[in-house]
Scaffold this active site. Sequence first.
Site, short mmCIF file in Angstrom:
data_model
loop_
_atom_site.label_atom_id
_atom_site.label_comp_id
_atom_site.label_asym_id
_atom_site.label_seq_id
_atom_site.Cartn_x
_atom_site.Cartn_y
_atom_site.Cartn_z
N ASP A 134 -17.27 48.85 85.27
CA ASP A 134 -18.32 49.42 86.11
C ASP A 134 -19.54 48.50 86.06
O ASP A 134 -19.63 47.54 86.83
CB ASP A 134 -18.61 50.84 85.59
CG ASP A 134 -19.64 51.58 86.41
OD1 ASP A 134 -19.95 51.14 87.53
OD2 ASP A 134 -20.17 52.62 85.94
N VAL A 148 -14.63 58.63 88.70
CA VAL A 148 -13.21 59.01 88.70
C VAL A 148 -12.77 59.44 87.31
O VAL A 148 -13.35 59.03 86.30
CB VAL A 148 -12.32 57.85 89.21
CG1 VAL A 148 -12.52 57.63 90.70
CG2 VAL A 148 -12.56 56.55 88.44
P1 IMP Z 1 -19.29 49.48 81.92
O1 IMP Z 1 -19.80 48.94 80.61
O2 IMP Z 1 -20.38 50.17 82.69
O3 IMP Z 1 -18.54 48.47 82.73
O4 IMP Z 1 -18.37 50.69 81.57
C1 IMP Z 1 -17.05 50.65 81.23
C2 IMP Z 1 -16.69 52.00 80.64
O5 IMP Z 1 -17.44 53.05 81.27
C3 IMP Z 1 -15.25 52.34 80.88
O6 IMP Z 1 -14.43 51.91 79.83
C4 IMP Z 1 -15.28 53.85 80.97
O7 IMP Z 1 -15.19 54.40 79.67
C5 IMP Z 1 -16.64 54.18 81.52
N1 IMP Z 1 -16.61 54.43 82.98
C6 IMP Z 1 -17.07 53.66 83.97
N2 IMP Z 1 -16.86 54.22 85.17
C7 IMP Z 1 -16.22 55.39 84.93
C8 IMP Z 1 -15.71 56.44 85.78
O8 IMP Z 1 -15.77 56.43 87.02
N3 IMP Z 1 -15.11 57.49 85.14
C9 IMP Z 1 -14.99 57.57 83.79
N4 IMP Z 1 -15.46 56.62 82.96
C10 IMP Z 1 -16.06 55.54 83.53
#
Ligand code: IMP
Length: 180
Positions: free
Chosen positions: A103, A153
């Site tokens: 994300d 999601v």
């Molecule tokens: P980032 O550090 O923001 O890239 O986040 C990665 C982590 O955020 C993933 O491993 C998920 O645990 C959580 N995450 C990001 N988007 C979602 C979503 O749409 N649903 C559930 N968990 C999410």
Amino acid sequence: MKKDIKEVIVTEKQIKDLCVKLGKQITLDYKDKENPILLGLLKGCIPFMSDLMKYIDLPVEVEFMDVKSYHGGISSSGDIKIRMDINTSVYNRDIIICEDIVDTGKTLDTVVRLLRHRGAKSVEVVTLLDKPEGRLIPFTPKYIGITIPKVFVVGYGLDYNEFYRNLPYVGILKESVYDK
Ligand code: IMP
């Protein structure tokens, strides 16, 4: 659980096909490397990693780390904590990090830097889902199952407040669930 899902965006069949495709690609790319480590980021990686590894036709070591970025809720806190570290040395090893979704990019950026700092020979990322519109820092995973829009999601490892991980597909959670 199903009543809380607005729309299924990745079906069980699609997930299986993506695992086969990614597994074949990783098998090809790593055929000349020595025992890569498939490193799952708990807990979201569990269904994806267990399906994907069946299609990686190579001797891989399987390891886990528990890195927390969300603290409940539906948006990333940006605060990353290592709650459980990998159990083996990554020095001079080829690492394939297995993640459910990218994300903001902050979790993977942190983990990739850490593994490089520890002397990993190479570090690549395989993710089932990519949400490029959510990026706060530039990060491009090498292996992407499917790109999705900036929606929250759940299912197939992804949770909302620790629930819905056991759905066999990926779906958009109804706003009414978190707008209460
Ligand atoms: P980032 O550090 O923001 O890239 O986040 C990665 C982590 O955020 C993933 O491993 C998920 O645990 C959580 N995450 C990001 N988007 C979602 C979503 O749409 N649903 C559930 N968990 C999410």
